[in-house]
Design a protein around this motif. Sequence first.
Motif, mmCIF file in Angstrom:
data_model
loop_
_atom_site.group_PDB
_atom_site.id
_atom_site.type_symbol
_atom_site.label_atom_id
_atom_site.label_comp_id
_atom_site.label_asym_id
_atom_site.label_seq_id
_atom_site.Cartn_x
_atom_site.Cartn_y
_atom_site.Cartn_z
ATOM 1 N N GLN A 7 0.834 -1.197 0.000
ATOM 2 C CA GLN A 7 0.000 0.000 0.000
ATOM 3 C C GLN A 7 0.871 1.251 0.000
ATOM 4 O O GLN A 7 0.571 2.227 -0.688
ATOM 5 C CB GLN A 7 -0.937 0.008 1.209
ATOM 6 N N SER A 8 1.954 1.212 0.752
ATOM 7 C CA SER A 8 2.870 2.345 0.797
ATOM 8 C C SER A 8 3.519 2.583 -0.565
ATOM 9 O O SER A 8 3.647 3.720 -1.015
ATOM 10 C CB SER A 8 3.941 2.107 1.859
ATOM 11 N N GLN A 9 3.911 1.497 -1.238
ATOM 12 C CA GLN A 9 4.521 1.627 -2.561
ATOM 13 C C GLN A 9 3.518 2.192 -3.566
ATOM 14 O O GLN A 9 3.867 3.020 -4.404
ATOM 15 C CB GLN A 9 5.058 0.277 -3.044
ATOM 16 N N GLN A 10 2.272 1.725 -3.487
ATOM 17 C CA GLN A 10 1.253 2.240 -4.393
ATOM 18 C C GLN A 10 1.017 3.723 -4.132
ATOM 19 O O GLN A 10 0.901 4.508 -5.068
ATOM 20 C CB GLN A 10 -0.051 1.466 -4.233
ATOM 21 N N GLN A 11 0.964 4.103 -2.868
ATOM 22 C CA GLN A 11 0.768 5.508 -2.523
ATOM 23 C C GLN A 11 1.939 6.342 -3.027
ATOM 24 O O GLN A 11 1.749 7.431 -3.563
ATOM 25 C CB GLN A 11 0.604 5.669 -1.006
ATOM 26 N N ASP A 12 3.157 5.820 -2.894
ATOM 27 C CA ASP A 12 4.351 6.530 -3.357
ATOM 28 C C ASP A 12 4.307 6.763 -4.862
ATOM 29 O O ASP A 12 4.655 7.840 -5.338
ATOM 30 C CB ASP A 12 5.624 5.757 -2.993
ATOM 31 N N ARG A 13 3.865 5.766 -5.628
ATOM 32 C CA ARG A 13 3.836 5.932 -7.079
ATOM 33 C C ARG A 13 2.824 6.998 -7.482
ATOM 34 O O ARG A 13 3.067 7.771 -8.399
ATOM 35 C CB ARG A 13 3.599 4.611 -7.798
#
Length: 140
Positions: A7-13
């Motif tokens: 979820q953090s990676q998706q938010q970062d992208r």
Amino acid sequence: QQQQQQQSQQQDRYERLEQCLEEVIENVRQTSIMVSDFQPQGQNNLNQKVNSIVGNLQEIDRCKAAFKDVTVPVSVLEYIDQGTNPQLYTKDLMQRALHKNEEVKGKIEVYRSLHDQLSTDLEAAFPGILSALPQPESDK
């Protein structure tokens, strides 16, 4: 733990793309101001802004690989093309679905009423015939 990382990676992208888009918009805005009031001595600054825009667009192009799993319905793009806030899309979609649901409910009620009336008339004209006919499945 792993799900939180995803979820953090998706938010970062999304944040990265949003930042790139905001930079492009700002650079284009500044460039349009420079062009509208162009002075020959500002040529170097204009060139830098154009190069910044090119760099921003290249960065957005590099971001596209992270969004291969994202699909955007054509109707959302049409919504944006019409100048409507895309954040209102879901709200409008839900309102249309609710309206359609009410419309279908009304049709179901009319068909039930028609069925009941036909059954009553058929039973009056031909007593006992309904017991010989297959009964419709009742829905909940």
